[in-house]
Design a protein around this motif. Structure first.
Motif, PDB file in Angstrom:
ATOM      1  N   LEU A  19       0.832  -1.211   0.000  1.00 49.87           N
ATOM      2  CA  LEU A  19       0.000   0.000   0.000  1.00 49.87           C
ATOM      3  C   LEU A  19       0.861   1.253   0.000  1.00 49.87           C
ATOM      4  CD1 LEU A  19      -2.782  -1.011   2.547  1.00 49.87           C
ATOM      5  CD2 LEU A  19      -3.080  -0.588   0.110  1.00 49.87           C
ATOM      6  N   ALA A  20       1.858   1.290   0.877  1.00 45.49           N
ATOM      7  CA  ALA A  20       2.721   2.471   0.963  1.00 45.49           C
ATOM      8  C   ALA A  20       3.468   2.685  -0.347  1.00 45.49           C
ATOM      9  CB  ALA A  20       3.697   2.316   2.123  1.00 45.49           C
ATOM     10  N   ASN A  21       4.034   1.629  -0.900  1.00 50.80           N
ATOM     11  CA  ASN A  21       4.781   1.769  -2.153  1.00 50.80           C
ATOM     12  C   ASN A  21       3.896   2.271  -3.283  1.00 50.80           C
ATOM     13  OD1 ASN A  21       7.190   0.973  -0.997  1.00 50.80           O
ATOM     14  ND2 ASN A  21       7.051  -1.137  -1.713  1.00 50.80           N
ATOM     15  N   THR A  22       2.658   1.825  -3.335  1.00 47.78           N
ATOM     16  CA  THR A  22       1.735   2.270  -4.383  1.00 47.78           C
ATOM     17  C   THR A  22       1.499   3.771  -4.291  1.00 47.78           C
ATOM     18  OG1 THR A  22       0.648   0.111  -4.460  1.00 47.78           O
ATOM     19  CG2 THR A  22      -0.585   1.984  -5.341  1.00 47.78           C
ATOM     20  N   LEU A  28       1.544  10.494  -4.113  1.00 43.99           N
ATOM     21  CA  LEU A  28       0.516  10.960  -3.187  1.00 43.99           C
ATOM     22  C   LEU A  28       1.021  11.118  -1.757  1.00 43.99           C
ATOM     23  CD1 LEU A  28      -2.459   8.852  -4.542  1.00 43.99           C
ATOM     24  CD2 LEU A  28      -1.919  11.242  -5.017  1.00 43.99           C
ATOM     25  N   ALA A  29       2.228  10.631  -1.492  1.00 42.83           N
ATOM     26  CA  ALA A  29       2.777  10.728  -0.145  1.00 42.83           C
ATOM     27  C   ALA A  29       4.298  10.699  -0.215  1.00 42.83           C
ATOM     28  CB  ALA A  29       2.266   9.577   0.724  1.00 42.83           C
ATOM     29  N   LEU A 176      -7.293   3.752   1.585  1.00 42.32           N
ATOM     30  CA  LEU A 176      -6.180   4.524   2.138  1.00 42.32           C
ATOM     31  C   LEU A 176      -6.149   5.924   1.523  1.00 42.32           C
ATOM     32  CD1 LEU A 176      -3.761   4.754   3.974  1.00 42.32           C
ATOM     33  CD2 LEU A 176      -2.378   3.626   2.206  1.00 42.32           C
ATOM     34  N   LYS A 177      -6.377   6.026   0.232  1.00 48.63           N
ATOM     35  CA  LYS A 177      -6.430   7.346  -0.408  1.00 48.63           C
ATOM     36  C   LYS A 177      -7.553   8.193   0.196  1.00 48.63           C
ATOM     37  CE  LYS A 177      -4.572   6.067  -4.938  1.00 48.63           C
ATOM     38  NZ  LYS A 177      -4.889   5.890  -6.375  1.00 48.63           N
ATOM     39  N   HIS A 178      -8.680   7.577   0.461  1.00 46.64           N
ATOM     40  CA  HIS A 178      -9.809   8.298   1.056  1.00 46.64           C
ATOM     41  C   HIS A 178      -9.459   8.803   2.464  1.00 46.64           C
ATOM     42  CE1 HIS A 178     -13.912   9.452   1.971  1.00 46.64           C
ATOM     43  NE2 HIS A 178     -13.816   8.749   3.095  1.00 46.64           N
TER      44      HIS A 178
END
Length: 188
Positions: A19-22, A28-29, A176-178
Motif C-alpha cells: 500500500l505504501a509503495n503504491t 501521493l505521499a 487509504l487514499k480516502h
C-alpha cells in the motif's frame, strides 16, 4: 506546520508495504527511508527500501539521537530517522510510513495532532498464514511468530485511528487514499 504522518501498522503479510509503495509511486505521499539491521531481500535496494546498517551502526545512531524510535522484530532492528521525519513535517509533506506498534506509539506521542495511525489487516488468519507461506517463511518460523502476530492484530485494532481490511488490493488502496484525503482536508 501543515505536514502530516500516516502510519501503517499491522502484521507482516497484511500488505502495508505494498500500500505504501503504491501511494509513494503515485506521488501521493512522501517516503521516509527507515533503517534496518537485516540484509536486503531480493529486489530491495539500499537507500530506496531501507538504510541497511550493521547492528553496531544502528545502536550508535540510536544512542546519538539520530533515530526517533527503534523496534526489535524477529531478530532484526528497525528504526526511523528523526531528522528526515521532522524535515518532512516542516516542509508540509504528507508522509506515509509503515512500522511496528511501538514506533507508531512513539510518533503519535511526539506529534499527536500531526499523525494518523491506520491498521492494515488481512481478511482472516488463513489468508495471513498463506501470504506468509508464499513469502517463503518456514512452517517452523510461522509457528514461532504466530502467537505474536495474533497479539499484534489485536493491539493494532486498539491503537489505530482507522482500519483497512486488505482483502482486495484495489479496494485497500482506494480506502487509504480516502483516509489521507479526509484527514488532510481537515488540516489544510
Amino acid at each position: 506546520m501543515k505536514g502530516h504522518i500516516f502510519i501503517l501498522i499491522g502484521p507482516s503479510g497484511a500488505g502495508k508495504t505494498t500500500l505504501a509503495n503504491t501511494l509513494h509511486q503515485e506521488g501521493l505521499a512522501h517516503r521516509i527511508v527507515t533503517w534496518t539491521t537485516r540484509s536486503p531481500r531480493p529486489g530491495e535496494a539500499p537507500g530506496r527500501d531501507y538504510i541497511f546498517v550493521t547492528p553496531g551502526q544502528f545502536d550508535a545512531a540510536f544512542h546519538q539521537g539520530d533515530l526517533l524510535e527503534r523496534e526489535y522484530l524477529y531478530g532484526t532492528w528497525y528504526g526511523t530517522p528523526i531528522q528526515a521525519l521532522s524535515d518532512a513535517l516542516h516542509q508540509n509533506h504528507i508522509v506515509l510510513i509503515s512500522m511496528g506498534l511501538q514506533g507508531a506509539r512513539t510518533i503519535k506521542q511526539r506529534w499527536p495532532s500531526q499523525s494518523t495511525i491506520v491498521a492494515v489487516l488481512p481478511p482472516n488468519p488463513e489468508t495471513l498464514y498463506q501470504r506468509l507461506l508464499n513469502r517463503g517463511i518456514s512452517d517452523h518460523d510461522l509457528a514461532v511468530r504466530w502467537p505474536v502476530m495474533q497479539q499484534e492484530v489485536n493491539e493494532a485494532q486498539q491503537l489505530a485511528d482507522y482500519l483497512i481490511i486488505n482483502d482486495a488490493l484495489p479496494r485497500a488502496i482506494a480506502e487509504l487514499k480516502h483516509i489521507i484525503s479526509q484527514q488532510t482536508s481537515k488540516i489544510l
